[in-house]
Design an enzyme around this catalytic site. Structure first.
Site, PDB file in Angstrom:
ATOM      1  N   GLU A  64       0.831  -1.201   0.000  1.00 32.61           N
ATOM      2  CA  GLU A  64       0.000   0.000   0.000  1.00 32.61           C
ATOM      3  C   GLU A  64       0.875   1.265   0.000  1.00 32.61           C
ATOM      4  O   GLU A  64       2.100   1.195   0.122  1.00 32.61           O
ATOM      5  CB  GLU A  64      -0.958  -0.046   1.197  1.00 32.61           C
ATOM      6  CG  GLU A  64      -1.908  -1.232   1.068  1.00 32.61           C
ATOM      7  CD  GLU A  64      -3.001  -1.265   2.124  1.00 32.61           C
ATOM      8  OE1 GLU A  64      -2.936  -0.507   3.111  1.00 32.61           O
ATOM      9  OE2 GLU A  64      -3.937  -2.080   1.948  1.00 32.61           O
ATOM     10  N   GLU A  75      -1.584 -10.055  -6.084  1.00 29.90           N
ATOM     11  CA  GLU A  75      -1.566 -10.877  -7.308  1.00 29.90           C
ATOM     12  C   GLU A  75      -0.755 -10.219  -8.409  1.00 29.90           C
ATOM     13  O   GLU A  75      -0.018 -10.872  -9.143  1.00 29.90           O
ATOM     14  CB  GLU A  75      -2.993 -11.117  -7.807  1.00 29.90           C
ATOM     15  CG  GLU A  75      -3.868 -11.920  -6.873  1.00 29.90           C
ATOM     16  CD  GLU A  75      -4.612 -11.067  -5.832  1.00 29.90           C
ATOM     17  OE1 GLU A  75      -4.099  -9.998  -5.425  1.00 29.90           O
ATOM     18  OE2 GLU A  75      -5.708 -11.493  -5.423  1.00 29.90           O
TER      19      GLU A  75
HETATM   20  N1  THU Z   1      -5.995  -6.525  -2.425  1.00 29.44           N
HETATM   21  C1  THU Z   1      -5.167  -7.456  -2.980  1.00 29.44           C
HETATM   22  O1  THU Z   1      -3.980  -7.523  -2.676  1.00 29.44           O
HETATM   23  N2  THU Z   1      -5.705  -8.308  -3.873  1.00 29.44           N
HETATM   24  C2  THU Z   1      -7.013  -8.296  -4.275  1.00 29.44           C
HETATM   25  O2  THU Z   1      -7.368  -9.035  -5.186  1.00 29.44           O
HETATM   26  C3  THU Z   1      -7.967  -7.438  -3.607  1.00 29.44           C
HETATM   27  C4  THU Z   1      -7.390  -6.384  -2.737  1.00 29.44           C
HETATM   28  C5  THU Z   1      -5.405  -5.561  -1.480  1.00 29.44           C
HETATM   29  C6  THU Z   1      -5.330  -4.159  -1.996  1.00 29.44           C
HETATM   30  C7  THU Z   1      -5.341  -3.368  -0.733  1.00 29.44           C
HETATM   31  O3  THU Z   1      -4.003  -3.241  -0.260  1.00 29.44           O
HETATM   32  C8  THU Z   1      -6.120  -4.216   0.250  1.00 29.44           C
HETATM   33  O4  THU Z   1      -6.173  -5.515  -0.311  1.00 29.44           O
HETATM   34  C9  THU Z   1      -7.540  -3.720   0.500  1.00 29.44           C
HETATM   35  O5  THU Z   1      -8.217  -3.528  -0.685  1.00 29.44           O
END
Ligand code: THU
Length: 160
Positions: A64, A75
């Site tokens: 993030e 992913e």
């Molecule tokens: N997130 C992922 O890493 N993969 C996904 O397929 C859905 C969301 C992460 C993005 C963000 O850091 C957190 O989950 C909340 O959305």
């Protein structure tokens, strides 16, 4: 005019213990990778593990950023790492696991739409399906035989 139906299928496991030895090992790597996610804002950690055709495992987790849209999903971190370090090597399987510091994640968490789109290009290019296996922190696990089974009416470079 006619209505069409698009049918997809998946296997639902009660928990990780029901997976094959290979799938369980890959999911365990996704879980381990999840633990080092950088998710101070959402507190939602995701880990992804790719099994490549050369038997290498490539890991990724969500990263993030204070400028929220600049963050990236687990992913896509994993697939771009694979595309960068092992260009042209086919991807056999992708395992995903998610957990939260705020709530109990006991449902299977599938890849988001943007990740499905990104992953689909790799599946199309390699001309072989990649299995996608996903779960939360506990409980049920979903397994699909291909990425495209999660993305009907997808967009690809044949339209360009
Ligand atoms: N997130 C992922 O890493 N993969 C996904 O397929 C859905 C969301 C992460 C993005 C963000 O850091 C957190 O989950 C909340 O959305």
């Amino acid at each position: 005019m006619k209505k069409i139906e698009i049918i997809t299928s998946a296997t639902l496991y009660n928990d990780i213990s029901e997976l094959s030895t290979e799938d369980k090992a890959l999911m365990s790597q996704a879980i381990e990778s999840r633990e080092t996610a950088y998710a101070p804002y959402s507190k939602f950690s995701v880990g992804a593990a790719l099994l490549l055709d050369n038997n290498k495992i490539v890991l990724g987790n969500n990263q993030e950023n204070a400028a929220y849209p600049s963050g990236m999903c687990a992913e896509r971190v994993a697939i771009w790492k694979a595309g960068s370090d092992f260009p042209g090597v086919k991807i056999k399987k992708l395992a995903i696991s998610a957990s939260s510091k705020i709530s109990k994640v006991d449902k299977p968490i599938g890849p988001c739409g943007a990740c499905r789109q990104t992953l689909s290009e790799y599946e199309i290019n390699q001309k072989e399906p990649m299995e996608v296996i996903f779960m939360g922190e506990y409980g049920e696990v979903v397994k699909t035989n291909s990425l495209l089974s999660l993305l009907p009416f997808s967009f690809d470079n044949s339209y360009l």
